[in-house]
Design an enzyme around this catalytic site. Structure first.
Site, PDB file in Angstrom:
ATOM      1  N   ASP A  12       0.666  -1.319   0.112  1.00  0.00           N
ATOM      2  CA  ASP A  12       0.003  -0.032   0.015  1.00  0.00           C
ATOM      3  C   ASP A  12       1.021   1.333  -0.028  1.00  0.00           C
ATOM      4  OD1 ASP A  12      -2.254  -1.338   0.145  1.00  0.00           O
ATOM      5  OD2 ASP A  12      -2.323  -1.471   2.412  1.00  0.00           O
ATOM      6  N   ASP A 132     -13.773  -3.678  -2.094  1.00  0.00           N
ATOM      7  CA  ASP A 132     -13.364  -3.409  -0.476  1.00  0.00           C
ATOM      8  C   ASP A 132     -14.768  -3.518   0.210  1.00  0.00           C
ATOM      9  OD1 ASP A 132     -10.826  -3.015  -0.954  1.00  0.00           O
ATOM     10  OD2 ASP A 132     -11.233  -0.987  -1.266  1.00  0.00           O
TER      11      ASP A 132
END
Length: 254
Positions: A12, A132
């Site tokens: 990330d 997500d």
């Protein structure tokens, strides 16, 4: 013969650094330089590496090309990049810069035809649709956009089915509830996805031990396990996880 299960470190990226959040927003910590980490995970035996620019969609921009192009010069496993991908032109730029696959999340929900367009132009094998999602109190899981900031009211399994039908080559599904907790994957989520879709599912969110990865690949029937904290913290290497899986009868690449 069954396909080998894949172990995929996830990097990330925010402001050019690898960071790790807990449940998408708490206790961020700096894990290092993305290119150096990617090269290390390549040496450890990663099957693929995923770069996600975690603020790109929220800030209305595409993910950084610089990190991708530098990594492509040093890393020899397939690279996936995502974050803020909202147009065919973004996909073309990332593939030219060295990506093997491009991950699309928010823009695909907002304009589902984008999935068809990318699959038609570049092939389903280049397209990962990322989802997500968070558990609903009444059951099931809800899709969230913009790095987990925006609820949609859309059922995650139904959206996974549509994305696969439109041409997604793979689905990268993250449990926001489990993300960064190191308490294990949401097994029920991945079982539901395995029942619903015929494309590979990459499980994400919650890996804290080799046992967690074993569980999601076997009980959860995921095709690949994405993990971050377990590797960034140095608690385990990719090679150690693969050896653990191999000893328990899971087919993994050397």
């Amino acid at each position: 013969m069954p396909l080998a299960k894949r172990i995929i470190p996830c990097l990330d990226i925010r402001d050019g650094r690898v960071v790790k959040n807990v449940q998408f927003h708490l206790n961020t910590w700096d894990a290092g330089d993305p290119v150096a980490l990617a090269a290390e995970y390549d040496r450890q035996g990663a099957d693929e590496i995923v770069f996600l620019d975690i603020n790109a969609s929220w800030e209305g921009r595409s993910a950084t090309l610089d990190v991708l192009s530098r990594a492509a010069e040093q890393v020899f496993v397939p690279l996936t990049i995502g974050g803020g991908v909202s147009a065919v032109e973004h996909v073309k730029a990332y593939l030219r810069a060295g990506a093997d696959k491009v991950s699309v999340n928010t823009a695909a929900v907002q304009r589902p035809d984008l999935i068809d367009e990318i699959a038609d132009l570049f092939g389903s094998s280049t397209l990962v649709v990322a989802i997500d999602c968070k558990r609903r109190p009444e059951g099931g899981w809800e899709v969230y956009l913009h790095g987990g900031r925006t609820p949609t009211g859309i059922d995650a399994v139904a959206w996974a089915e549509e994305a696969a039908r439109r041409g997604a080559g793979e689905l990268l599904v993250t449990s926001m509830d489990a993300d960064g907790t190191r308490q294990g994957y949401d097994i029920a989520l991945h079982q539901a996805l395995a029942d619903a879709v015929g494309v590979p599912v990459i499980a994400s969110g919650g890996a804290g031990s080799p046992e967690d990865i074993l569980e999601v690949l076997t009980v959860g029937r995921a095709d690949a396990a994405l993990a971050a904290s377990i590797f960034h913290s140095g608690r385990h290497t990719v090679g150690e996880v693969k050896a653990f899986l191999r000893e328990r009868g899971v087919l993994v690449r050397s």
